[in-house]
Design an enzyme around this catalytic site. Sequence first.
Site, PDB file in Angstrom:
ATOM      1  N   LYS A  12      42.893  35.744  13.420  1.00  0.00           N
ATOM      2  CA  LYS A  12      42.744  34.286  13.534  1.00  0.00           C
ATOM      3  C   LYS A  12      42.446  33.675  12.155  1.00  0.00           C
ATOM      4  O   LYS A  12      42.151  34.394  11.195  1.00  0.00           O
ATOM      5  CB  LYS A  12      41.635  33.988  14.547  1.00  0.00           C
ATOM      6  CG  LYS A  12      41.971  34.420  15.987  1.00  0.00           C
ATOM      7  CD  LYS A  12      40.825  34.057  16.929  1.00  0.00           C
ATOM      8  CE  LYS A  12      41.139  34.397  18.376  1.00  0.00           C
ATOM      9  NZ  LYS A  12      40.028  33.982  19.272  1.00  0.00           N
ATOM     10  N   TYR A  52      47.476  29.479  24.716  1.00  0.00           N
ATOM     11  CA  TYR A  52      46.190  29.402  25.413  1.00  0.00           C
ATOM     12  C   TYR A  52      46.283  28.571  26.694  1.00  0.00           C
ATOM     13  O   TYR A  52      45.280  27.990  27.124  1.00  0.00           O
ATOM     14  CB  TYR A  52      45.132  28.839  24.475  1.00  0.00           C
ATOM     15  CG  TYR A  52      44.605  29.840  23.463  1.00  0.00           C
ATOM     16  CD1 TYR A  52      44.056  31.060  23.876  1.00  0.00           C
ATOM     17  CD2 TYR A  52      44.635  29.570  22.089  1.00  0.00           C
ATOM     18  CE1 TYR A  52      43.559  31.980  22.955  1.00  0.00           C
ATOM     19  CE2 TYR A  52      44.135  30.484  21.164  1.00  0.00           C
ATOM     20  CZ  TYR A  52      43.595  31.686  21.600  1.00  0.00           C
ATOM     21  OH  TYR A  52      43.093  32.596  20.699  1.00  0.00           O
ATOM     22  N   ASN A 115      35.767  34.437  16.333  1.00  0.00           N
ATOM     23  CA  ASN A 115      35.669  35.863  16.665  1.00  0.00           C
ATOM     24  C   ASN A 115      36.799  36.719  16.088  1.00  0.00           C
ATOM     25  O   ASN A 115      37.080  37.810  16.569  1.00  0.00           O
ATOM     26  CB  ASN A 115      35.498  36.065  18.180  1.00  0.00           C
ATOM     27  CG  ASN A 115      36.651  35.481  18.976  1.00  0.00           C
ATOM     28  OD1 ASN A 115      37.645  35.022  18.406  1.00  0.00           O
ATOM     29  ND2 ASN A 115      36.526  35.514  20.287  1.00  0.00           N
ATOM     30  N   HIS A 118      42.497  38.133  18.142  1.00  0.00           N
ATOM     31  CA  HIS A 118      42.965  37.955  19.517  1.00  0.00           C
ATOM     32  C   HIS A 118      43.766  39.192  19.895  1.00  0.00           C
ATOM     33  O   HIS A 118      44.461  39.747  19.053  1.00  0.00           O
ATOM     34  CB  HIS A 118      43.887  36.738  19.629  1.00  0.00           C
ATOM     35  CG  HIS A 118      44.714  36.730  20.892  1.00  0.00           C
ATOM     36  ND1 HIS A 118      44.245  36.203  22.078  1.00  0.00           N
ATOM     37  CD2 HIS A 118      45.947  37.249  21.166  1.00  0.00           C
ATOM     38  CE1 HIS A 118      45.168  36.388  23.022  1.00  0.00           C
ATOM     39  NE2 HIS A 118      46.200  37.017  22.496  1.00  0.00           N
ATOM     40  N   GLU A 129      53.085  36.673  25.581  1.00  0.00           N
ATOM     41  CA  GLU A 129      52.629  36.309  24.236  1.00  0.00           C
ATOM     42  C   GLU A 129      53.558  36.856  23.151  1.00  0.00           C
ATOM     43  O   GLU A 129      53.825  36.175  22.158  1.00  0.00           O
ATOM     44  CB  GLU A 129      51.201  36.824  24.019  1.00  0.00           C
ATOM     45  CG  GLU A 129      50.192  36.105  24.909  1.00  0.00           C
ATOM     46  CD  GLU A 129      48.789  36.696  24.836  1.00  0.00           C
ATOM     47  OE1 GLU A 129      48.582  37.690  24.084  1.00  0.00           O
ATOM     48  OE2 GLU A 129      47.898  36.177  25.528  1.00  0.00           O
TER      49      GLU A 129
HETATM   50  N1  UDP Z   1      36.313  30.685  23.367  1.00  0.00           N
HETATM   51  C1  UDP Z   1      35.396  29.744  22.923  1.00  0.00           C
HETATM   52  N2  UDP Z   1      34.339  29.422  23.735  1.00  0.00           N
HETATM   53  C2  UDP Z   1      34.166  29.984  24.960  1.00  0.00           C
HETATM   54  C3  UDP Z   1      35.097  30.941  25.406  1.00  0.00           C
HETATM   55  C4  UDP Z   1      36.168  31.261  24.580  1.00  0.00           C
HETATM   56  O1  UDP Z   1      35.519  29.224  21.817  1.00  0.00           O
HETATM   57  O2  UDP Z   1      33.181  29.657  25.648  1.00  0.00           O
HETATM   58  C5  UDP Z   1      37.441  31.026  22.501  1.00  0.00           C
HETATM   59  C6  UDP Z   1      37.244  32.391  21.853  1.00  0.00           C
HETATM   60  O3  UDP Z   1      37.634  32.293  20.503  1.00  0.00           O
HETATM   61  C7  UDP Z   1      38.170  33.273  22.629  1.00  0.00           C
HETATM   62  C8  UDP Z   1      39.286  32.320  23.053  1.00  0.00           C
HETATM   63  O4  UDP Z   1      38.621  31.095  23.276  1.00  0.00           O
HETATM   64  O5  UDP Z   1      38.641  34.350  21.842  1.00  0.00           O
HETATM   65  C9  UDP Z   1      40.042  32.719  24.299  1.00  0.00           C
HETATM   66  O6  UDP Z   1      39.109  32.973  25.336  1.00  0.00           O
HETATM   67  P1  UDP Z   1      39.260  34.256  26.269  1.00  0.00           P
HETATM   68  O7  UDP Z   1      38.306  34.093  27.395  1.00  0.00           O
HETATM   69  O8  UDP Z   1      40.706  34.449  26.605  1.00  0.00           O
HETATM   70  O9  UDP Z   1      38.717  35.437  25.342  1.00  0.00           O
HETATM   71  P2  UDP Z   1      39.480  36.654  24.622  1.00  0.00           P
HETATM   72  O10 UDP Z   1      40.613  37.071  25.515  1.00  0.00           O
HETATM   73  O11 UDP Z   1      39.939  36.139  23.276  1.00  0.00           O
HETATM   74  O12 UDP Z   1      38.426  37.713  24.478  1.00  0.00           O
HETATM   75 MG    MG Z   2      42.113  35.930  26.398  1.00  0.00          MG
END
Ligand code: UDP
Ligand code: MG
Length: 152
Positions: A12, A52, A115, A118, A129
Amino acid sequence: MLQMERTLVLVKPDGVQRQLTGRVIGVFERRGLKIVGLKLIRITPDLAGRHYAEHRDKPFFQGLVDFITSGPVVAMVIEGKNCIAVVREMMGATDPQKAASATIRGRYGIDIGRNVVHSSDSLESSNREIALFFKQEELLDYTLDIQKWVYE
Ligand code: UDP
Ligand code: MG
């Protein structure tokens, strides 16, 4: 016998800006996983919204789209046995403070919205994706010579 799978990984904008790209790629390479597609891109708001889409109604959606479009990302497709789950495990929990310390997020992240990486969470998401980010001809079919030392 588990299937060879492909998964989409993004470094990211925070990971690229913090110059963690090489380390992230190295983590996957050292595991013996194969990179079959790789590029540096700027995600458009349209692509971010499609990538997303499942989060469209979440309170963090707009912030997430703003963030993921805020600078270059490194997009890659990784191939390996059971690699969708393997890469999710290597990436760690969504919230870096809950991620195991040996994972990418656990090592490099603090905040959930920064974080670093992805990766696709299922076969269905990985197919969707990968098609969003890569053309068929950008994915290379080749033999990695170390494969016989990685797989029995
Ligand atoms: N995210 C965020 N706040 C939240 C939950 C998710 O900013 O409360 C962001 C975070 O960067 C995450 C992305 O949204 O990686 C996608 O969320 P997902 O639940 O799909 O998590 P991932 O699959 O990336 O672990
Ligand atoms: Mg996800």
